[in-house]
Scaffold this active site. Structure first.
Site, PDB file in Angstrom:
ATOM      1  N   HIS A   1       9.446   3.094   9.497  1.00  0.00           N
ATOM      2  CA  HIS A   1      10.819   2.408   9.976  1.00  0.00           C
ATOM      3  C   HIS A   1      10.845   1.819  10.942  1.00  0.00           C
ATOM      4  CE1 HIS A   1      12.494   4.445   6.287  1.00  0.00           C
ATOM      5  NE2 HIS A   1      12.078   5.634   6.628  1.00  0.00           N
TER       6      HIS A   1
ATOM      7  N   ASP B   1      10.089   6.997  -6.969  1.00  0.00           N
ATOM      8  CA  ASP B   1       9.948   7.583  -5.812  1.00  0.00           C
ATOM      9  C   ASP B   1      10.906   7.189  -4.838  1.00  0.00           C
ATOM     10  OD1 ASP B   1       8.271   9.620  -4.102  1.00  0.00           O
ATOM     11  OD2 ASP B   1       8.289   7.570  -2.845  1.00  0.00           O
TER      12      ASP B   1
ATOM     13  N   ASP C   1       2.037   9.634   2.085  1.00  0.00           N
ATOM     14  CA  ASP C   1       3.553   8.980   1.934  1.00  0.00           C
ATOM     15  C   ASP C   1       3.677   8.095   3.073  1.00  0.00           C
ATOM     16  OD1 ASP C   1       6.028   8.915   1.295  1.00  0.00           O
ATOM     17  OD2 ASP C   1       6.520  10.840   1.760  1.00  0.00           O
TER      18      ASP C   1
ATOM     19  N   HIS D   1      -0.144   7.313  -2.350  1.00  0.00           N
ATOM     20  CA  HIS D   1       1.396   7.181  -1.860  1.00  0.00           C
ATOM     21  C   HIS D   1       1.575   6.606  -0.793  1.00  0.00           C
ATOM     22  CE1 HIS D   1       5.178   9.675  -2.548  1.00  0.00           C
ATOM     23  NE2 HIS D   1       5.373   8.650  -1.690  1.00  0.00           N
TER      24      HIS D   1
ATOM     25  N   GLY E   1      10.868   9.724   6.808  1.00  0.00           N
ATOM     26  CA  GLY E   1       9.802   9.181   6.716  1.00  0.00           C
ATOM     27  C   GLY E   1       9.103   9.000   8.145  1.00  0.00           C
TER      28      GLY E   1
ATOM     29  N   ASN F   1      11.024  13.375   4.111  1.00  0.00           N
ATOM     30  CA  ASN F   1      11.492  13.687   2.805  1.00  0.00           C
ATOM     31  C   ASN F   1      10.233  13.917   1.932  1.00  0.00           C
ATOM     32  OD1 ASN F   1      13.388  15.008   0.864  1.00  0.00           O
ATOM     33  ND2 ASN F   1      14.095  13.081   0.430  1.00  0.00           N
TER      34      ASN F   1
ATOM     35  N   HIS G   1       9.103  12.112  -7.474  1.00  0.00           N
ATOM     36  CA  HIS G   1       9.616  12.533  -6.514  1.00  0.00           C
ATOM     37  C   HIS G   1      10.798  13.512  -6.724  1.00  0.00           C
ATOM     38  CE1 HIS G   1      11.933  12.097  -2.395  1.00  0.00           C
ATOM     39  NE2 HIS G   1      12.842  12.692  -3.261  1.00  0.00           N
TER      40      HIS G   1
ATOM     41  N   ASN H   1      10.207   1.493  -4.328  1.00  0.00           N
ATOM     42  CA  ASN H   1      11.492   1.214  -3.630  1.00  0.00           C
ATOM     43  C   ASN H   1      11.698   0.278  -2.558  1.00  0.00           C
ATOM     44  OD1 ASN H   1       9.643   2.818  -1.887  1.00  0.00           O
ATOM     45  ND2 ASN H   1      11.274   4.283  -1.081  1.00  0.00           N
TER      46      ASN H   1
ATOM     47  N   ARG I   1       6.965  -1.663   1.689  1.00  0.00           N
ATOM     48  CA  ARG I   1       8.455  -2.181   1.936  1.00  0.00           C
ATOM     49  C   ARG I   1       8.684  -3.542   1.444  1.00  0.00           C
ATOM     50  NH1 ARG I   1      10.426   2.825   2.591  1.00  0.00           N
ATOM     51  NH2 ARG I   1       9.871   3.873   4.582  1.00  0.00           N
TER      52      ARG I   1
END
Length: 428
Positions: free
Chosen positions: A308, A151, A304, A59, A323, A277, A178, A93, A63
């Site tokens: 960012h 997810d 996870d 996981h 995140g 999250n 998710h 995602n 990006r």
């Protein structure tokens, strides 16, 4: 390229230390034992180091495409290698989403061009991950999809999830979920509990997650599908998964390092590097997660990893993105906080990060055996260092653990027979 890893020690099946040399030829482990170097191989002196199977993280968020300011496949893979990971699974995602055969092929080509570790790409369950139209599972599997997930968001309707599970079961792929009911988020940015009440913030209740898991395990039973729960975070969710496993339902679950290490009461001020999250939950939830991992309800640990930019995180709690990053800090944090204090054995931690995720998804990695993939991590269990986000190879610096002193650090990583990371003092 051939390597001989000399003078290190490995863990046997009983968790006992055994000294052994390991020969790597091409992408494969070709010998384990007391070995002499040949003229055509590079010797890695692993004296005093644990030689472990390469870590596996199913996981991560890399990006790319669309979020290259946060991370790329290349920088994410470098961060993984530094953290001791040789296999990771990248969430879909991105922008665009890998929801077609052509887009999945683009991702696969990008992995081949830029990654220093094995990256397994997830495909999305729904087109553009908006939940109203299913992707072509068969075509995406043909293009190399590892499994299927939306997810970042939950599948909101039972009908859509049930259809997805039936399609996934028909092609022997997993649905990875998710778990979040949008009608129960209430605009929350943290857990509904001590911290949210003290700071006047909308909270996300535990039932937001557990109600989806309760729904989905019954759907998985009906569809005979492998259903995997991402980043489980509440005691109620653990109870549901435990009961489902006892009932013989094909459910697996992962837990993140931060949910094992922190709870909402640990958040200092309004530090957005503690916003993720699912959110950090209560101390009781954290205790249930640890218990669930130890008793086998939860199968393995996954970071996870969610990078960012600092600009995105440098805002108020309710506006900052969810995140944190985790690939470069997972092992030292977990080793320091659980193994060093005697709560877990070293073998337990290694298994949670290697063979356990592979067993859950039927992957042929996670062990040190002759004939197996040469995925190897060398760890200095005596090395002490302070986590410094400025040294991260990830573009993301968003960690709540900056400045924490840890013991036990990966110092070299071999992925599929290639040296993906080393500190510069091991190769002769």
């Amino acid at each position: 390229m051939s390597y001989l890893i000399k003078n290190g020690w490995i863990l046997n099946e009983n968790g006992e230390k055994t000294q052994a040399d390991i020969r790597v030829t091409g992408e494969t482990i070709t010998a384990i034992g007391k070995l002499d170097a040949t003229d055509n191989e590079t010797v890695i002196d692993a004296k005093g180091l644990l030689v472990s199977p390469g870590f596996v993280d199913l996981h991560v968020h890399f990006r790319e495409p669309g979020g290259e300011k946060k991370e790329t496949i290349e920088t994410g893979a470098k961060a993984a290698a530094r953290g001791g990971y040789t296999t990771v699974a990248a969430m879909p995602n991105t922008r665009p989403v890998p929801d077609t055969k052509e887009q999945m092929e683009w991702v696969q080509n990008r992995i081949k061009e830029t990654s220093c570790v094995r990256v397994l790409p997830y495909a999305s369950i729904t087109i553009r991950q908006i939940g109203d139209e299913m992707t072509n599972f068969e075509a995406l599997k043909e293009a190399g999809a590892f499994a299927f997930t939306d997810d970042g968001v939950g599948i909101q309707t039972a009908g859509m999830m049930y259809e997805a599970m039936k399609r996934a079961a028909a092609i022997d792929k997993a649905i990875v979920a998710h778990c979040e009911d949008n009608s129960l988020i209430y605009g929350g940015s943290v857990h509904e509990g001590t911290f949210s009440k003290a700071n006047g913030l909308n909270g996300i209740p535990s039932v937001c997650e557990s109600v989806h898991i309760a729904r989905d395990v019954l759907l998985a039973e009906a569809a005979n599908c492998h259903y995997h729960v991402c980043h489980i975070s509440t005691k109620e969710s653990v109870r549901v998964v435990r009961d489902a496993k006892k009932a013989g339902i094909r459910v697996t679950a992962e837990v993140s390092p931060h949910h094992l290490l922190l709870c909402d009461e640990d958040i200092p001020g309004l530090d957005t590097n503690y916003k993720m999250n699912p959110p950090l939950r209560s101390p009781e939830d954290r205790a249930a997660l640890i218990e669930g991992l130890l008793d086998g309800t939860i199968d393995f640990i996954a970071t996870d990893h969610a990078p960012h930019t600092e600009e995105e995180k440098n805002t108020e709690m309710k506006l900052a993105p969810f995140g944190i990053v985790g690939l470069e800090t997972a092992f030292p944090l977990l080793y320091t906080h659980f193994v060093k204090n005697g709560s877990w054995s070293l073998k337990q931690l290694i298994d949670y990060m290697t063979i356990k995720p592979c067993e859950a998804f039927g992957l042929p990695y996670g062990t040190l055996q002759t004939g197996q993939a040469a995925d190897i991590t060398l760890i200095d269990l005596e090395k002490e260092a302070v986590i410094d986000k400025e040294t991260f190879l990830s573009k993301g610096k968003n960690t709540p653990f900056n400045g924490i002193s840890c013991t036990g650090w990966p110092v070299a990583t071999i992925a599929a027979g290639k040296l993906a990371y080393e500190e510069g003092r091991l190769v002769k």
